[in-house]
Design a protein around this motif. Structure first.
Motif, mmCIF file in Angstrom:
data_model
loop_
_atom_site.group_PDB
_atom_site.id
_atom_site.type_symbol
_atom_site.label_atom_id
_atom_site.label_comp_id
_atom_site.label_asym_id
_atom_site.label_seq_id
_atom_site.Cartn_x
_atom_site.Cartn_y
_atom_site.Cartn_z
ATOM 1 N N ALA A 223 0.846 -1.194 0.000
ATOM 2 C CA ALA A 223 0.000 0.000 0.000
ATOM 3 C C ALA A 223 0.881 1.244 0.000
ATOM 4 N N ALA A 224 0.389 2.297 -0.668
ATOM 5 C CA ALA A 224 1.031 3.607 -0.647
ATOM 6 C C ALA A 224 0.007 4.607 -0.116
ATOM 7 N N VAL A 225 0.432 5.426 0.848
ATOM 8 C CA VAL A 225 -0.486 6.320 1.561
ATOM 9 C C VAL A 225 0.061 7.739 1.531
ATOM 10 N N ALA A 226 -0.827 8.701 1.291
ATOM 11 C CA ALA A 226 -0.433 10.111 1.310
ATOM 12 C C ALA A 226 -1.627 10.963 1.693
ATOM 13 N N CYS A 227 -1.349 12.124 2.287
ATOM 14 C CA CYS A 227 -2.427 13.076 2.543
ATOM 15 C C CYS A 227 -2.826 13.736 1.229
ATOM 16 N N TYR A 249 -4.022 4.845 -1.046
ATOM 17 C CA TYR A 249 -4.921 5.387 -0.036
ATOM 18 C C TYR A 249 -4.628 6.881 0.146
ATOM 19 N N GLY A 250 -5.678 7.693 0.000
ATOM 20 C CA GLY A 250 -5.561 9.130 0.190
ATOM 21 C C GLY A 250 -6.252 9.561 1.471
ATOM 22 N N ARG A 313 -9.178 3.410 -8.479
ATOM 23 C CA ARG A 313 -7.736 3.163 -8.324
ATOM 24 C C ARG A 313 -7.225 3.541 -6.935
ATOM 25 N N CYS A 314 -7.900 4.479 -6.274
ATOM 26 C CA CYS A 314 -7.463 4.924 -4.953
ATOM 27 C C CYS A 314 -8.674 5.055 -4.033
ATOM 28 N N ALA A 350 -2.249 5.297 7.718
ATOM 29 C CA ALA A 350 -1.386 4.120 7.669
ATOM 30 C C ALA A 350 -1.544 3.275 8.931
ATOM 31 N N ILE A 351 -1.659 3.921 10.066
ATOM 32 C CA ILE A 351 -1.869 3.194 11.323
ATOM 33 C C ILE A 351 -3.175 2.410 11.271
#
Length: 383
Positions: A223-227, A249-250, A313-314, A350-351
């Motif tokens: 997984a890739a996560v960003a604000c 994940y946004g 996609r997200c 992410a947590i």
């Protein structure tokens, strides 16, 4: 794609006087930014001025606590303290090559304004920044930094005195001064070519992270996560992984939480509409735009994110102020890393993913550091 079309989102929804300058900018970008000469100068400045590559760091204490490998892409260590400098260097170089001698920009948290002031000083360009009055008050240190580097800072008092109002003021300035001025847009928002141009300049984040992750682990993250506010740091991370089996994940500004009409989450709670020259997802009119982080305090989002949402996609979800502040404190206490409040939204997401137990390796874009947020945090915690 014509005029930055992202499956029906994006475009160039602007008054007639702005169409020709934007077409000229798009042509200059397409013809100049891809040349070896431009890319060499850009990459040299990213290395020697900005300090790239930024490290990939396994947050071992946080990982042990939640039972998943959590990696941080350390954009907080970039010169200036945030990812914003990547895009500012690219756009300012392009502006100078096009013969523009003046930069203008909008800013919310002040990181983009600071990065614009940096490149203005570096390249000898007059620089003027528009910032909502309420954001200028809660980000006074960044206002001082901008002025210290020679930029003029205009505090915008119209409307909600926030980021959207600063964008409006900057667009009006650009319309009046198109002959000598480049509007250095800070995120993947606005009319074409800005969304794709900013994405390309920020894509160095994901390119580095992908290579670093493969070298470190032999594989890719789950997984890739960003604000996500406008969404440049997120697109910068996601772009290199878009054809890989990596879940995106946004984390949007969820504001006060359940039942509240104060948030900044157009992807998860908004509607399709046109704002600031683009068709995208926009917060409903009856919602007061709010986030504890000034950089997420925007009523729209980049059109490529709107497309990602539409095609699945997200996954975009709101992270409340309370959750972001808790993550801000937890990362500080467990790893000795103080994140920006914007980045704290991604850490919180992410947590949550780690607690769900569906991902073994999670990559988080730590888009900025928390120096600018010390006064806000100090008012929230009893330490």
């Amino acid at each position: 794609m014509s005029e930055g079309d992202f499956d029906g989102y994006g475009g160039r929804h602007v008054p007639e006087p702005l169409r020709e300058p934007l077409e000229q900018l798009a042509t200059a970008y397409d013809e100049v930014a891809t040349t070896d000469e431009f890319q060499t100068e850009f990459r040299d400045l990213l290395a020697e001025f900005a300090g790239r590559p930024t490290p990939l760091y396994r947050a071992s204490n946080l990982s042990d606590r939640y039972g998943a490998d959590i990696y941080l892409k350390r954009e907080d260590l970039l010169h200036g303290g945030a990812h914003k400098l990547n895009n500012c260097l690219g756009q300012a170089l392009l502006a100078k090559r096009a013969g523009r001698d003046r930069l203008i920009a909008e800013t919310g948290a002040g990181q983009h304004g600071t990065a614009t002031a940096m490149v203005g000083a570096l390249l000898g360009l007059d620089t003027e920044i528009y910032m909502g009055k309420k954001d200028a008050e809660r980000q006074a240190m960044n206002v001082f930094r901008m002025r210290l580097m020679g930029a003029e800072v205009n505090e915008v008092t119209r409307g909600n005195e926030g980021l959207a109002d600063a964008v409006d003021a900057a667009l009006e300035d650009f319309a009046r001064n198109v002959e000598n001025t480049h509007y250095l847009v800070g995120s993947v928002v606005g009319p074409d070519p800005f969304p794709r141009m900013v994405r390309d300049f920020q894509s160095v984040i994901g390119e580095e992270a992908r290579e670093q992750f493969r070298e470190r682990t032999g594989g890719l993250p789950d997984a890739a996560v960003a604000c996500v506010g406008g969404g440049s740091n997120a697109i910068g991370l996601f772009h290199a992984f878009r054809d890989d089996p990596v879940d995106f994940y946004g984390a949007e500004g969820g504001g006060k939480g359940a039942g509240s009409t104060k948030h900044a989450a157009p992807l998860s709670k908004g509607k399709d509409d046109v704002i600031h020259g683009m068709k995208t997802r926009v917060i409903d009119d009856d919602v007061e735009v709010h986030s504890v982080s000034a950089g997420l305090d925007y009523p729209g989002v980049g059109p490529e994110h709107a497309m990602f949402r539409a095609i699945g996609r997200c996954e975009y979800t709101g992270v409340t102020d309370e959750e972001a502040l808790a993550a801000f404190r937890e990362l500080s206490e467990t790893e000795g890393i103080v994140p920006a409040l914007e980045s704290s939204h991604a850490v919180a997401r992410a947590i949550r993913l780690a607690e769900d137990g569906e991902h073994d390796a999670i990559l988080v874009n730590l888009s900025g550091r928390g120096d600018k947020d010390m006064e806000t945090a100090a008012s929230k915690f009893d330490l």
